[in-house]
Scaffold this active site. Structure first.
Site, mmCIF file in Angstrom:
data_model
loop_
_atom_site.group_PDB
_atom_site.id
_atom_site.type_symbol
_atom_site.label_atom_id
_atom_site.label_comp_id
_atom_site.label_asym_id
_atom_site.label_seq_id
_atom_site.Cartn_x
_atom_site.Cartn_y
_atom_site.Cartn_z
ATOM 1 N N HIS A 277 0.886 -1.180 0.000
ATOM 2 C CA HIS A 277 0.000 0.000 0.000
ATOM 3 C C HIS A 277 0.920 1.227 0.000
ATOM 4 O O HIS A 277 1.765 1.364 -0.883
ATOM 5 C CB HIS A 277 -0.920 -0.108 1.225
ATOM 6 C CG HIS A 277 -2.058 0.860 1.292
ATOM 7 N ND1 HIS A 277 -2.399 1.719 0.277
ATOM 8 C CD2 HIS A 277 -2.966 1.112 2.297
ATOM 9 C CE1 HIS A 277 -3.451 2.435 0.645
ATOM 10 N NE2 HIS A 277 -3.808 2.092 1.869
ATOM 11 N N HIS A 316 -2.160 -2.229 -9.630
ATOM 12 C CA HIS A 316 -3.163 -1.685 -8.717
ATOM 13 C C HIS A 316 -4.377 -2.599 -8.729
ATOM 14 O O HIS A 316 -4.715 -3.158 -9.767
ATOM 15 C CB HIS A 316 -3.577 -0.274 -9.163
ATOM 16 C CG HIS A 316 -4.200 0.508 -8.065
ATOM 17 N ND1 HIS A 316 -5.539 0.411 -7.765
ATOM 18 C CD2 HIS A 316 -3.667 1.367 -7.180
ATOM 19 C CE1 HIS A 316 -5.791 1.203 -6.738
ATOM 20 N NE2 HIS A 316 -4.678 1.789 -6.355
ATOM 21 N N ASP A 372 2.781 5.685 -6.566
ATOM 22 C CA ASP A 372 4.038 5.584 -5.821
ATOM 23 C C ASP A 372 5.273 5.481 -6.703
ATOM 24 O O ASP A 372 6.387 5.518 -6.203
ATOM 25 C CB ASP A 372 3.989 4.353 -4.891
ATOM 26 C CG ASP A 372 2.953 4.520 -3.800
ATOM 27 O OD1 ASP A 372 2.889 5.610 -3.230
ATOM 28 O OD2 ASP A 372 2.202 3.569 -3.530
HETATM 29 N N1 CMC Z 1 5.140 -6.610 -10.175
HETATM 30 C C1 CMC Z 1 5.065 -7.832 -10.739
HETATM 31 N N2 CMC Z 1 3.928 -8.528 -10.874
HETATM 32 C C2 CMC Z 1 2.815 -7.978 -10.382
HETATM 33 C C3 CMC Z 1 2.813 -6.709 -9.772
HETATM 34 C C4 CMC Z 1 4.038 -6.021 -9.679
HETATM 35 N N3 CMC Z 1 4.092 -4.829 -9.112
HETATM 36 N N4 CMC Z 1 1.563 -6.409 -9.378
HETATM 37 C C5 CMC Z 1 0.798 -7.452 -9.729
HETATM 38 N N5 CMC Z 1 1.558 -8.399 -10.346
HETATM 39 C C6 CMC Z 1 1.098 -9.664 -10.938
HETATM 40 C C7 CMC Z 1 0.826 -10.712 -9.876
HETATM 41 O O1 CMC Z 1 1.973 -11.487 -9.646
HETATM 42 C C8 CMC Z 1 -0.296 -11.482 -10.496
HETATM 43 O O2 CMC Z 1 0.257 -12.314 -11.490
HETATM 44 P P1 CMC Z 1 -0.356 -13.809 -11.731
HETATM 45 O O3 CMC Z 1 -1.739 -13.573 -12.237
HETATM 46 O O4 CMC Z 1 0.555 -14.438 -12.701
HETATM 47 O O5 CMC Z 1 -0.335 -14.477 -10.378
HETATM 48 C C9 CMC Z 1 -1.116 -10.424 -11.231
HETATM 49 O O6 CMC Z 1 -0.172 -9.384 -11.551
HETATM 50 C C10 CMC Z 1 -2.249 -9.834 -10.399
HETATM 51 O O7 CMC Z 1 -1.687 -9.370 -9.178
HETATM 52 P P2 CMC Z 1 -2.408 -9.442 -7.779
HETATM 53 O O8 CMC Z 1 -1.366 -9.486 -6.716
HETATM 54 O O9 CMC Z 1 -3.454 -10.507 -7.794
HETATM 55 O O10 CMC Z 1 -3.151 -8.039 -7.780
HETATM 56 P P3 CMC Z 1 -3.747 -7.292 -6.523
HETATM 57 O O11 CMC Z 1 -4.878 -6.475 -7.016
HETATM 58 O O12 CMC Z 1 -4.027 -8.247 -5.418
HETATM 59 O O13 CMC Z 1 -2.524 -6.369 -6.034
HETATM 60 C C11 CMC Z 1 -1.062 -4.564 -5.733
HETATM 61 C C12 CMC Z 1 -2.432 -5.018 -6.249
HETATM 62 C C13 CMC Z 1 -0.997 -3.054 -5.789
HETATM 63 C C14 CMC Z 1 -0.897 -5.014 -4.276
HETATM 64 C C15 CMC Z 1 0.033 -5.205 -6.624
HETATM 65 O O14 CMC Z 1 -0.107 -4.753 -7.957
HETATM 66 C C16 CMC Z 1 1.445 -4.904 -6.101
HETATM 67 O O15 CMC Z 1 1.941 -5.636 -5.252
HETATM 68 N N6 CMC Z 1 2.108 -3.813 -6.629
HETATM 69 C C17 CMC Z 1 3.409 -3.419 -6.113
HETATM 70 C C18 CMC Z 1 3.228 -2.628 -4.829
HETATM 71 C C19 CMC Z 1 2.686 -1.249 -5.111
HETATM 72 O O16 CMC Z 1 3.166 -0.538 -5.986
HETATM 73 N N7 CMC Z 1 1.683 -0.843 -4.307
HETATM 74 C C20 CMC Z 1 1.109 0.520 -4.373
HETATM 75 C C21 CMC Z 1 -0.313 0.483 -4.849
HETATM 76 S S1 CMC Z 1 -0.908 2.099 -5.363
HETATM 77 C C22 CMC Z 1 -0.831 3.113 -3.948
HETATM 78 C C23 CMC Z 1 -1.727 2.695 -2.865
HETATM 79 O O17 CMC Z 1 -2.948 2.692 -3.025
HETATM 80 O O18 CMC Z 1 -1.217 2.405 -1.800
#
Ligand code: CMC
Length: 432
Positions: A277, A316, A372
């Site tokens: 987050h 996201h 971010d």
């Molecule tokens: N790098 C590599 N792969 C990713 C990333 C990433 N940053 N984000 C998602 N994926 C992949 C993930 O591995 C999954 O792949 P697969 O379908 O093969 O398993 C797919 O994309 C879907 O990801 P998810 O984890 O199911 O998606 P989510 O909606 O649960 O997670 C998130 C959203 C923001 C936690 C995630 O994208 C992430 O970890 N991003 C990096 C951390 C980040 O930048 N966070 C800030 C978010 S914006 C500011 C805020 O609101 O705080």
């Protein structure tokens, strides 16, 4: 046997469900594109059955409230506070005005804005007890942990804040928190660097005062560069609300037990702290520091694709398009770097973005830069250490948390937050 269970919605839209276990059909009202999860409870195999529930780990598809604060269309990359596009607010508004807008739903008149700004400015000083608490932390205490503890501790100074059913008491805490949170953030930083606390100044605007409390040195009063202060103000505007994210849902959930707003916000700060987050802004800088040169990007990307780590600042839950806040921040980088000189890590970030946006792994998963990805580059150029980045996010998000908390308390449909579970543990057994 087939039974029909019918209930109509106000606009007449309905969903028909047939339970193949019993052959019964149910017609459920659809309102604003949703069905009520509790309507499913009438779907039972027999009278002793609890009824059907939804199973939605991580709330992937569950609306927990009706809200008028923020509109977000993740497919189209649209973000609006109270109907105003984020681009227009970042261009023409101020953080203090946006805080009022989020809280009350309308932009303030000049007189209302003057009164609101005055109340916030009058609340910036914090009691010496908070300074003593901060002093008790180790010198290298992470400022987010210090902020979280200090915000919780503020509740001890304002016990009347427990009276959450009184709108006047609530409003008083709102201006207090918006006023005090930058002071506490700056105190946490000064503690880290072993420098004396700088008192807030009423002659500076919100962002200028924060910069002064961070960077004042010697006897001459700190003079914030107006372009830098404006950039900080814009960053705060961009972070001010983002509907039902992890920290905001936490604030609402804790607040739903009628805890005071200090306890509720401290819980939200805990949610924001994590690297998935708000903590992502700090993690992005750590990642760029590790990559070091553009030549190292391809092997880094291979590691991400191989599941070794995540590309921080990308992806996201809701945006499946460019995060509109990232677009604005990328442009703001130019203004700030004009004053500070270009952050050398910008080149790595831009190249990382270019490569990722062309790579099938990221394209297929619709992963774009989020808020971010670039914000840390600005903060770093301003001399803000990376441990403070998420504190900057928290200062910006405070009005959003408070507006959502207030909306939740005014919402007669809301009750204490209490999800269900599907128990998959051991069946009853005897202790012998
Ligand atoms: N790098 C590599 N792969 C990713 C990333 C990433 N940053 N984000 C998602 N994926 C992949 C993930 O591995 C999954 O792949 P697969 O379908 O093969 O398993 C797919 O994309 C879907 O990801 P998810 O984890 O199911 O998606 P989510 O909606 O649960 O997670 C998130 C959203 C923001 C936690 C995630 O994208 C992430 O970890 N991003 C990096 C951390 C980040 O930048 N966070 C800030 C978010 S914006 C500011 C805020 O609101 O705080």
């Amino acid at each position: 046997m087939t039974t029909d269970h019918t209930s109509a919605s106000a606009d007449g839209e309905t969903l028909t469900i047939t339970d193949n276990r019993t052959g019964s059909s149910y017609e459920l009202p659809i309102t604003d594109g949703t069905i009520r999860a509790t309507e499913l409870r009438q779907i039972k195999v027999d009278e002793s059955d609890f009824g059907l529930m939804t199973y939605d780990p991580a709330f992937m598809n569950t609306a927990s409230c009706r809200s008028e604060v923020t509109f977000l269309d993740g497919e189209a990359g649209i973000l609006r506070y109270r109907g105003y596009p984020i681009e227009q607010l970042a261009e023409s508004s101020t953080f203090v005005e946006v805080a009022y807008l989020l809280m009350y739903g309308e932009r303030p008149t000049e007189a209302q804005l003057a009164a609101w700004s005055g109340e916030i400015a009058a609340s910036t000083a914090v009691d010496a007890a908070i300074g003593r608490i901060i002093d008790a932390f180790p010198r290298d205490a992470h400022p987010m942990a210090v902020l979280q503890s200090s915000v919780a501790a503020l509740g001890t100074l304002f016990p009347e804040s427990k009276n959450v059913s009184d709108p006047t008491v609530r409003e008083q805490q709102v201006t207090r928190i918006i006023g005090m949170i930058p002071t506490i953030g700056a105190m946490a930083h000064r503690h880290n660097i072993g420098a004396p606390v700088v008192a807030p100044r009423a002659d500076l605007d919100y962002a200028g005062n924060f910069l002064s409390m961070m960077f004042q040195e010697g006897d001459a009063p700190y003079k914030p560069d107006p372009r830098v202060a404006r950039a900080v103000d814009v960053l705060l505007i961009l972070h001010a609300d983002h509907e039902q994210n992890c920290s905001t849902s936490t604030v609402r959930a804790v607040g739903s037990s009628q805890a005071d707003p200090y306890a509720s916000l401290a819980a939200g700060i805990g949610g924001l702290y994590g690297p998935l987050h708000g903590g992502a802004n700090e993690a992005v800088l750590a990642m760029l520091d590790r990559i070091q040169t553009t030549d190292a990007i391809p092997s880094f990307i291979e590691g991400v694709k191989g599941g070794e780590e995540r590309l921080m600042g990308f992806g996201h839950r809701v945006y499946k398009n460019y995060d509109p806040r990232a677009t604005i921040i990328k442009k703001a980088c130019d203004d700030v770097f004009e004053v500070t000189g270009v952050n050398p890590k910008l080149e790595i970030a831009v190249e990382l973005e270019r490569i990722a946006l062309e790579d099938e792994y990221f394209v297929k998963r619709r992963l774009y830069p989020n808020v971010d990805f670039y914000s840390g580059l600005i903060y770093e150029a301003l001399g803000i250490p990376k441990e403070m980045f998420t504190v900057m996010f928290a200062i910006g998000r405070a009005p959003g948390w408070l507006a959502q908390w207030n909306e939740m308390l005014n919402d007669r449909e809301q009750k204490i937050a209490r999800p269900r579970q599907v128990y998959v543990g051991t069946a009853e057994r005897s202790y012998t």
